[in-house]
Scaffold this motif. Sequence first.
Motif, PDB file in Angstrom:
ATOM      1  N   PHE A 118       0.851  -1.198   0.000  1.00  0.00           N
ATOM      2  CA  PHE A 118       0.000   0.000   0.000  1.00  0.00           C
ATOM      3  C   PHE A 118       0.881   1.242   0.000  1.00  0.00           C
ATOM      4  CE2 PHE A 118      -2.776   3.258   1.653  1.00  0.00           C
ATOM      5  CZ  PHE A 118      -4.003   2.961   1.089  1.00  0.00           C
ATOM      6  N   ALA A 119       0.626   2.158  -0.921  1.00  0.00           N
ATOM      7  CA  ALA A 119       1.449   3.360  -1.056  1.00  0.00           C
ATOM      8  C   ALA A 119       0.568   4.590  -1.202  1.00  0.00           C
ATOM      9  CB  ALA A 119       2.371   3.239  -2.256  1.00  0.00           C
ATOM     10  N   GLY A 120       1.088   5.727  -0.745  1.00  0.00           N
ATOM     11  CA  GLY A 120       0.372   6.994  -0.861  1.00  0.00           C
ATOM     12  C   GLY A 120       0.529   7.598  -2.240  1.00  0.00           C
ATOM     13  N   THR A 121      -0.065   8.765  -2.420  1.00  0.00           N
ATOM     14  CA  THR A 121      -0.077   9.388  -3.749  1.00  0.00           C
ATOM     15  C   THR A 121       1.307   9.881  -4.166  1.00  0.00           C
ATOM     16  OG1 THR A 121      -0.762  11.458  -2.707  1.00  0.00           O
ATOM     17  CG2 THR A 121      -2.480  10.078  -3.635  1.00  0.00           C
ATOM     18  N   ILE A 122       2.141  10.258  -3.201  1.00  0.00           N
ATOM     19  CA  ILE A 122       3.465  10.767  -3.562  1.00  0.00           C
ATOM     20  C   ILE A 122       4.320   9.644  -4.147  1.00  0.00           C
ATOM     21  CG2 ILE A 122       5.614  11.683  -2.604  1.00  0.00           C
ATOM     22  CD1 ILE A 122       3.978  13.413  -0.749  1.00  0.00           C
ATOM     23  N   LYS A 123       4.325   8.498  -3.502  1.00  0.00           N
ATOM     24  CA  LYS A 123       5.120   7.381  -3.995  1.00  0.00           C
ATOM     25  C   LYS A 123       4.460   6.726  -5.198  1.00  0.00           C
ATOM     26  CE  LYS A 123       7.272   3.051  -2.511  1.00  0.00           C
ATOM     27  NZ  LYS A 123       7.527   2.129  -1.384  1.00  0.00           N
ATOM     28  N   ARG A 124       3.124   6.615  -5.177  1.00  0.00           N
ATOM     29  CA  ARG A 124       2.425   5.878  -6.220  1.00  0.00           C
ATOM     30  C   ARG A 124       2.288   6.662  -7.510  1.00  0.00           C
ATOM     31  NH1 ARG A 124      -3.828   3.687  -6.098  1.00  0.00           N
ATOM     32  NH2 ARG A 124      -3.532   1.867  -7.430  1.00  0.00           N
ATOM     33  N   TRP A 125       2.018   7.980  -7.410  1.00  0.00           N
ATOM     34  CA  TRP A 125       1.733   8.781  -8.598  1.00  0.00           C
ATOM     35  C   TRP A 125       2.707   9.941  -8.789  1.00  0.00           C
ATOM     36  CZ3 TRP A 125      -1.376   6.187 -11.503  1.00  0.00           C
ATOM     37  CH2 TRP A 125      -2.390   5.389 -10.945  1.00  0.00           C
ATOM     38  N   ASN A 126       3.752  10.010  -7.937  1.00  0.00           N
ATOM     39  CA  ASN A 126       4.751  11.077  -8.043  1.00  0.00           C
ATOM     40  C   ASN A 126       4.137  12.458  -7.833  1.00  0.00           C
ATOM     41  OD1 ASN A 126       7.424  11.882  -8.350  1.00  0.00           O
ATOM     42  ND2 ASN A 126       7.186  12.278 -10.543  1.00  0.00           N
TER      43      ASN A 126
ATOM     44  N   HIS B 180       0.691  17.885   4.433  1.00  0.00           N
ATOM     45  CA  HIS B 180       2.044  17.537   4.042  1.00  0.00           C
ATOM     46  C   HIS B 180       2.048  16.474   2.930  1.00  0.00           C
ATOM     47  CE1 HIS B 180       3.199  19.963   7.351  1.00  0.00           C
ATOM     48  NE2 HIS B 180       2.825  19.093   8.276  1.00  0.00           N
ATOM     49  N   ARG B 181       1.463  15.316   3.203  1.00  0.00           N
ATOM     50  CA  ARG B 181       1.478  14.217   2.233  1.00  0.00           C
ATOM     51  C   ARG B 181       0.061  13.708   1.956  1.00  0.00           C
ATOM     52  NH1 ARG B 181       6.670  12.046   1.534  1.00  0.00           N
ATOM     53  NH2 ARG B 181       5.763  10.095   0.776  1.00  0.00           N
ATOM     54  N   LYS B 182      -0.921  14.563   2.147  1.00  0.00           N
ATOM     55  CA  LYS B 182      -2.313  14.154   1.927  1.00  0.00           C
ATOM     56  C   LYS B 182      -2.635  14.122   0.436  1.00  0.00           C
ATOM     57  CE  LYS B 182      -4.073  15.920   6.331  1.00  0.00           C
ATOM     58  NZ  LYS B 182      -5.029  16.848   6.983  1.00  0.00           N
ATOM     59  N   VAL B 183      -3.820  13.607   0.133  1.00  0.00           N
ATOM     60  CA  VAL B 183      -4.231  13.447  -1.265  1.00  0.00           C
ATOM     61  C   VAL B 183      -4.443  14.784  -1.943  1.00  0.00           C
ATOM     62  CG1 VAL B 183      -6.010  12.514  -2.770  1.00  0.00           C
ATOM     63  CG2 VAL B 183      -5.239  11.196  -0.798  1.00  0.00           C
TER      64      VAL B 183
ATOM     65  N   ARG C  59       3.202  15.999  -5.814  1.00  0.00           N
ATOM     66  CA  ARG C  59       3.995  16.927  -4.999  1.00  0.00           C
ATOM     67  C   ARG C  59       3.393  17.018  -3.593  1.00  0.00           C
ATOM     68  NH1 ARG C  59       5.241  22.413  -8.141  1.00  0.00           N
ATOM     69  NH2 ARG C  59       3.043  22.757  -7.604  1.00  0.00           N
ATOM     70  N   ARG C  60       4.248  17.226  -2.604  1.00  0.00           N
ATOM     71  CA  ARG C  60       3.760  17.355  -1.230  1.00  0.00           C
ATOM     72  C   ARG C  60       3.342  18.789  -0.958  1.00  0.00           C
ATOM     73  NH1 ARG C  60       7.488  20.145   1.482  1.00  0.00           N
ATOM     74  NH2 ARG C  60       9.683  19.978   0.920  1.00  0.00           N
ATOM     75  N   GLY C  61       2.660  18.979   0.144  1.00  0.00           N
ATOM     76  CA  GLY C  61       2.243  20.312   0.549  1.00  0.00           C
ATOM     77  C   GLY C  61       3.339  21.025   1.330  1.00  0.00           C
ATOM     78  N   PRO C  62       3.089  22.267   1.757  1.00  0.00           N
ATOM     79  CA  PRO C  62       4.089  23.018   2.535  1.00  0.00           C
ATOM     80  C   PRO C  62       4.415  22.293   3.841  1.00  0.00           C
ATOM     81  CG  PRO C  62       2.272  24.420   1.832  1.00  0.00           C
ATOM     82  CD  PRO C  62       1.867  23.023   1.530  1.00  0.00           C
ATOM     83  N   MET C  63       5.665  22.389   4.270  1.00  0.00           N
ATOM     84  CA  MET C  63       6.103  21.688   5.472  1.00  0.00           C
ATOM     85  C   MET C  63       6.198  22.618   6.682  1.00  0.00           C
ATOM     86  SD  MET C  63       6.287  18.665   4.369  1.00  0.00           S
ATOM     87  CE  MET C  63       7.127  17.761   5.646  1.00  0.00           C
TER      88      MET C  63
END
Length: 210
Positions: A118-126, A139-142, A128-132
Amino acid sequence: MKKAILGRKIGMTEVFREDGTVVPVTVIEAGPCVVVQKKTVDNDGYDAIQVGFMDIKESKLNKPLIGHFKKANVPFKKYLREFRIADAPYNVGDEIKVDIFSVGERVDVTGISKGKGFAGTIKRWNARRGPMAHGSKHHRKVGSLGASTFPARVLKGHHLPGRLGGERVTVQNLEIVKIYPEKNLMLVKGSVPGNKGSLLMIKDTVKVNK
């Protein structure tokens, strides 16, 4: 498609060309394979050959497969795959070895890619992340799933988290760098899908060689 063979991924290494340049290659144990069945337009509606690869004990097979191999009078094989080759110069029982290919030819290699779970959108679809920083909680939400008014639903094909890998993948137009017929080994330039030891289907490329 005119030539095809089944193989097993051994691993990766590198070789040096005569001019001194280094080439990353994948080592594939290609064949020997045996023709288990030959299909024709008259009997089956299409031309194809069924190929078996890697020996296996009879106790590991079910009754239909045992009968299938005994009818063809060939050794029991672990893998069976079909290649659609028109006017194939093979008959049931013929052996296909790696020497059907030659150095410099281009091939397409098909296999099952490595499963990543199971992978998130950053790893699965490349994505971009949100501001940190600055109080951002994204940060790493959809992200946005679409408009709330219309169509007021998530459209099909939207990039979401889920299972990554474990799919049938074909890498096209790989160059054959070296062939060792006595060891049934083929070295192709670059990487191919799958784990070490996984099954591969090697076919002459559908792209035009320049």
